[in-house]
Design a protein around this motif. Structure first.
Motif, PDB file in Angstrom:
ATOM      1  N   MET A 179       4.098  -7.695  11.464  1.00  0.00           N
ATOM      2  CA  MET A 179       4.021  -6.424  10.767  1.00  0.00           C
ATOM      3  C   MET A 179       5.388  -5.749  10.891  1.00  0.00           C
ATOM      4  SD  MET A 179       1.412  -3.190  11.465  1.00  0.00           S
ATOM      5  CE  MET A 179      -0.053  -4.140  11.290  1.00  0.00           C
ATOM      6  N   ASN A 180       5.970  -5.350   9.761  1.00  0.00           N
ATOM      7  CA  ASN A 180       7.297  -4.713   9.809  1.00  0.00           C
ATOM      8  C   ASN A 180       7.176  -3.272  10.309  1.00  0.00           C
ATOM      9  OD1 ASN A 180       6.654  -2.960   7.665  1.00  0.00           O
ATOM     10  ND2 ASN A 180       7.494  -4.339   6.138  1.00  0.00           N
ATOM     11  N   GLN A 181       8.328  -2.670  10.603  1.00  0.00           N
ATOM     12  CA  GLN A 181       8.343  -1.327  11.193  1.00  0.00           C
ATOM     13  C   GLN A 181       7.700  -0.291  10.274  1.00  0.00           C
ATOM     14  OE1 GLN A 181       9.197  -0.657  14.359  1.00  0.00           O
ATOM     15  NE2 GLN A 181       8.396   1.383  13.979  1.00  0.00           N
ATOM     16  N   GLN A 182       7.957  -0.398   8.978  1.00  0.00           N
ATOM     17  CA  GLN A 182       7.391   0.567   8.035  1.00  0.00           C
ATOM     18  C   GLN A 182       5.859   0.481   8.043  1.00  0.00           C
ATOM     19  OE1 GLN A 182       8.759   0.101   4.014  1.00  0.00           O
ATOM     20  NE2 GLN A 182       8.025   2.110   3.394  1.00  0.00           N
ATOM     21  N   ALA A 183       5.342  -0.744   8.076  1.00  0.00           N
ATOM     22  CA  ALA A 183       3.896  -0.922   8.115  1.00  0.00           C
ATOM     23  C   ALA A 183       3.323  -0.383   9.428  1.00  0.00           C
ATOM     24  CB  ALA A 183       3.537  -2.394   7.934  1.00  0.00           C
ATOM     25  N   LYS A 184       4.043  -0.613  10.538  1.00  0.00           N
ATOM     26  CA  LYS A 184       3.593  -0.093  11.834  1.00  0.00           C
ATOM     27  C   LYS A 184       3.553   1.434  11.820  1.00  0.00           C
ATOM     28  CE  LYS A 184       5.249  -3.866  14.734  1.00  0.00           C
ATOM     29  NZ  LYS A 184       6.223  -4.255  15.771  1.00  0.00           N
ATOM     30  N   ASP A 185       4.615   2.046  11.266  1.00  0.00           N
ATOM     31  CA  ASP A 185       4.667   3.505  11.187  1.00  0.00           C
ATOM     32  C   ASP A 185       3.522   4.053  10.348  1.00  0.00           C
ATOM     33  OD1 ASP A 185       6.928   3.483  12.756  1.00  0.00           O
ATOM     34  OD2 ASP A 185       8.322   3.795  11.080  1.00  0.00           O
ATOM     35  N   HIS A 186       3.261   3.395   9.211  1.00  0.00           N
ATOM     36  CA  HIS A 186       2.173   3.824   8.335  1.00  0.00           C
ATOM     37  C   HIS A 186       0.838   3.695   9.066  1.00  0.00           C
ATOM     38  CE1 HIS A 186      -0.099   4.595   4.697  1.00  0.00           C
ATOM     39  NE2 HIS A 186      -0.805   3.508   4.953  1.00  0.00           N
ATOM     40  N   HIS A 187       0.652   2.574   9.746  1.00  0.00           N
ATOM     41  CA  HIS A 187      -0.592   2.352  10.492  1.00  0.00           C
ATOM     42  C   HIS A 187      -0.762   3.425  11.578  1.00  0.00           C
ATOM     43  CE1 HIS A 187      -3.919   0.288  12.402  1.00  0.00           C
ATOM     44  NE2 HIS A 187      -3.265   0.356  13.555  1.00  0.00           N
ATOM     45  N   ALA A 188       0.332   3.725  12.286  1.00  0.00           N
ATOM     46  CA  ALA A 188       0.270   4.740  13.347  1.00  0.00           C
ATOM     47  C   ALA A 188      -0.071   6.103  12.765  1.00  0.00           C
ATOM     48  CB  ALA A 188       1.598   4.792  14.095  1.00  0.00           C
ATOM     49  N   LYS A 189       0.530   6.436  11.619  1.00  0.00           N
ATOM     50  CA  LYS A 189       0.252   7.715  10.961  1.00  0.00           C
ATOM     51  C   LYS A 189      -1.220   7.814  10.581  1.00  0.00           C
ATOM     52  CE  LYS A 189       4.116   8.871   8.215  1.00  0.00           C
ATOM     53  NZ  LYS A 189       4.673   9.196   6.918  1.00  0.00           N
ATOM     54  N   GLU A 190      -1.699   6.752   9.990  1.00  0.00           N
ATOM     55  CA  GLU A 190      -3.105   6.738   9.568  1.00  0.00           C
ATOM     56  C   GLU A 190      -4.034   6.851  10.768  1.00  0.00           C
ATOM     57  OE1 GLU A 190      -4.198   7.001   6.401  1.00  0.00           O
ATOM     58  OE2 GLU A 190      -2.053   7.241   6.000  1.00  0.00           O
ATOM     59  N   GLN A 191      -3.671   6.222  11.883  1.00  0.00           N
ATOM     60  CA  GLN A 191      -4.499   6.304  13.082  1.00  0.00           C
ATOM     61  C   GLN A 191      -4.527   7.726  13.619  1.00  0.00           C
ATOM     62  OE1 GLN A 191      -6.502   3.849  14.424  1.00  0.00           O
ATOM     63  NE2 GLN A 191      -7.270   5.599  15.582  1.00  0.00           N
ATOM     64  N   VAL A 192      -3.375   8.404  13.607  1.00  0.00           N
ATOM     65  CA  VAL A 192      -3.333   9.803  14.059  1.00  0.00           C
ATOM     66  C   VAL A 192      -4.219  10.656  13.165  1.00  0.00           C
ATOM     67  CG1 VAL A 192      -1.861  11.849  14.253  1.00  0.00           C
ATOM     68  CG2 VAL A 192      -1.067   9.673  15.167  1.00  0.00           C
ATOM     69  N   LYS A 193      -4.144  10.452  11.857  1.00  0.00           N
ATOM     70  CA  LYS A 193      -4.988  11.216  10.935  1.00  0.00           C
ATOM     71  C   LYS A 193      -6.464  10.979  11.240  1.00  0.00           C
ATOM     72  CE  LYS A 193      -1.761  11.222   7.044  1.00  0.00           C
ATOM     73  NZ  LYS A 193      -1.522  10.699   5.696  1.00  0.00           N
ATOM     74  N   ARG A 194      -6.830   9.708  11.437  1.00  0.00           N
ATOM     75  CA  ARG A 194      -8.232   9.393  11.739  1.00  0.00           C
ATOM     76  C   ARG A 194      -8.663  10.053  13.053  1.00  0.00           C
ATOM     77  NH1 ARG A 194      -6.635   4.405   9.560  1.00  0.00           N
ATOM     78  NH2 ARG A 194      -6.188   3.552  11.623  1.00  0.00           N
TER      79      ARG A 194
END
Length: 136
Positions: A1-16
């Motif tokens: 998983m590239n850094q951008q995908a990791k950042d997006h995943h982390a953002k989505e997890q914080v939102k959830r």
């Protein structure tokens, strides 16, 4: 998983996590404490040492982005960390400049003493530089 995908995943997890926490808030809970608890979990889960930053976009106005920064109370803020780094950089540049000046002084003194690479001349040049530093 590239850094951008990791950042997006982390953002989505914080939102959830925030949405989940918000649904569990009772009237006695402080919403800011719930948010802080969620961010502390995010801090720990991401292996943060001093601070974390998370960018959020305004869904109603995509031109408005916000960054939420959370740092340890006894840690350095990003601004303090930058100031500390800039101070260290200034000191290192001054030391480098002094080193360059001393090397140039050494070369000049060697040339004045005869210009060959005899080790005795280097010792004499260093002694002369030390005398000049003491006198200045």
């Amino acid at each position: 998983m590239n850094q951008q995908a990791k950042d997006h995943h982390a953002k989505e997890q914080v939102k959830r996590d925030i949405v989940q926490a918000a649904t569990n808030i009772s009237q006695d809970d402080n919403p800011l404490q719930v948010l802080a608890d969620t961010l502390m979990d995010y801090f720990d889960d991401n292996g943060a040492i001093n601070f974390i930053e998370q960018r959020f976009s305004d869904n109603d106005n995509p031109d408005r982005d916000f960054i939420v920064t959370m740092c340890l109370a006894n840690g350095l803020t990003p601004a303090a960390k930058l100031a500390e780094s800039e101070e260290k950089n200034t000191k290192l540049n001054a030391a480098l400049s002094l080193s360059n000046d001393l090397i140039l002084s050494l070369i000049s003194t060697i040339e004045q003493l005869g210009g060959d690479r005899d080790s005795n001349l280097i010792v004499k040049a260093l002694a002369q530089i030390d005398k000049n530093k003491i006198l200045s």
